[in-house]
Design a protein around this motif. Structure first.
Motif, PDB file in Angstrom:
ATOM      1  N   GLY A  74      -7.018   0.489   0.165  1.00 51.16           N
ATOM      2  CA  GLY A  74      -7.721  -0.521  -0.629  1.00 51.16           C
ATOM      3  C   GLY A  74      -6.879  -1.750  -0.885  1.00 51.16           C
ATOM      4  O   GLY A  74      -7.396  -2.873  -0.908  1.00 51.16           O
ATOM      5  N   LEU A  75      -5.567  -1.558  -1.091  1.00 53.42           N
ATOM      6  CA  LEU A  75      -4.677  -2.713  -1.272  1.00 53.42           C
ATOM      7  C   LEU A  75      -4.650  -3.587  -0.021  1.00 53.42           C
ATOM      8  O   LEU A  75      -4.614  -4.811  -0.108  1.00 53.42           O
ATOM      9  N   SER A  77      -5.424   2.927 -10.945  1.00 46.55           N
ATOM     10  CA  SER A  77      -5.879   4.172 -10.317  1.00 46.55           C
ATOM     11  C   SER A  77      -4.703   5.028  -9.859  1.00 46.55           C
ATOM     12  O   SER A  77      -4.739   6.257  -9.981  1.00 46.55           O
ATOM     13  N   THR A  85      -6.483  -1.016  -8.698  1.00 42.25           N
ATOM     14  CA  THR A  85      -5.829  -0.114  -7.748  1.00 42.25           C
ATOM     15  C   THR A  85      -4.546   0.445  -8.344  1.00 42.25           C
ATOM     16  O   THR A  85      -4.282   1.643  -8.247  1.00 42.25           O
ATOM     17  N   ALA A 132      -8.359  -5.218   0.488  1.00 37.84           N
ATOM     18  CA  ALA A 132      -9.003  -5.763  -0.715  1.00 37.84           C
ATOM     19  C   ALA A 132      -9.572  -7.165  -0.495  1.00 37.84           C
ATOM     20  O   ALA A 132     -10.693  -7.457  -0.919  1.00 37.84           O
ATOM     21  N   ASN A 168      -6.368   4.334  -2.219  1.00 35.49           N
ATOM     22  CA  ASN A 168      -5.876   3.191  -2.990  1.00 35.49           C
ATOM     23  C   ASN A 168      -4.929   2.321  -2.168  1.00 35.49           C
ATOM     24  O   ASN A 168      -4.969   1.092  -2.265  1.00 35.49           O
ATOM     25  N   TYR A 185      -6.305  -6.339  -7.732  1.00 35.50           N
ATOM     26  CA  TYR A 185      -5.257  -5.355  -7.468  1.00 35.50           C
ATOM     27  C   TYR A 185      -4.951  -4.510  -8.704  1.00 35.50           C
ATOM     28  O   TYR A 185      -4.394  -3.432  -8.598  1.00 35.50           O
TER      29      TYR A 185
END
Length: 178
Positions: free
Chosen positions: A60-61, A92, A89, A64, A57, A86
């Protein structure tokens, strides 16, 4: 005064119409069974999977925006429509905290937690398998994309392993007795 009809002769008067009282539990019956190694292994694998999820995560930020643009290009959508999300994320990351609490309950012998982890783990496996479809896009993003792809595979292995260890025979006995 003892009841002559009390087969255990426990010295407690028996009420008419009621069965005799149950015998007291011995110390071994009062103790929770020892936690098997397979439950501890499942616990560690769930924590590894949670750690991988947190790391994924966070990566991923960072990627993204690039991921949204690459996905839009692969699907033939204009770049202006490719805005990163966002919110999912952050959601999550909150779910990972709840996940860890449920894993702690599973380790204590809560069968409901084992069932919930199995269902959610199965959904995570399906999600990770679907993520394999994006490997090409992830690999095109450079080092962080490759790392993200490898974390998907590691998560898949950890979750499947945790589910398997939760249902080994000694684990089944532990969850039935607890």
């Amino acid at each position: 005064m003892t009841n002559p009809h009390d087969p255990r002769n426990q010295g407690q008067p028996q009420q008419p119409g009621y069965p005799p009282p149950a015998p007291p539990l011995n110390e071994s019956e009062l103790r929770q069974p020892a936690r098997p190694k397979s439950v501890d292994t499942a616990y560690l694998l769930w924590l590894v999977a949670a750690g991988i999820s947190i790391l994924s995560n966070l990566i991923g930020l960072v990627i993204a925006g690039d991921l949204a643009r690459e996905t839009a290009a692969a699907l033939g959508v204009s770049g202006a429509a490719a805005e990163p999300s966002y919110g999912s994320t952050i959601f999550s990351l909150v779910l990972v905290v709840v996940w860890i609490v449920v894993v702690m309950q599973m380790r204590k012998g809560a069968n409901w937690a084992r069932i919930l982890l199995t269902v959610l783990g199965g959904l995570a496996v399906i999600g990770n398998l679907l993520s394999l479809l994006a490997f090409g896009i992830l690999f095109s993003l450079g080092f962080l994309g490759v790392l993200s792809a490898l974390l998907v595979l590691a998560s898949l292995v950890a979750i499947v392993g945790a589910i398997v260890f939760m249902f080994k025979s000694d684990s089944n006995h532990y969850f039935k007795v607890s």
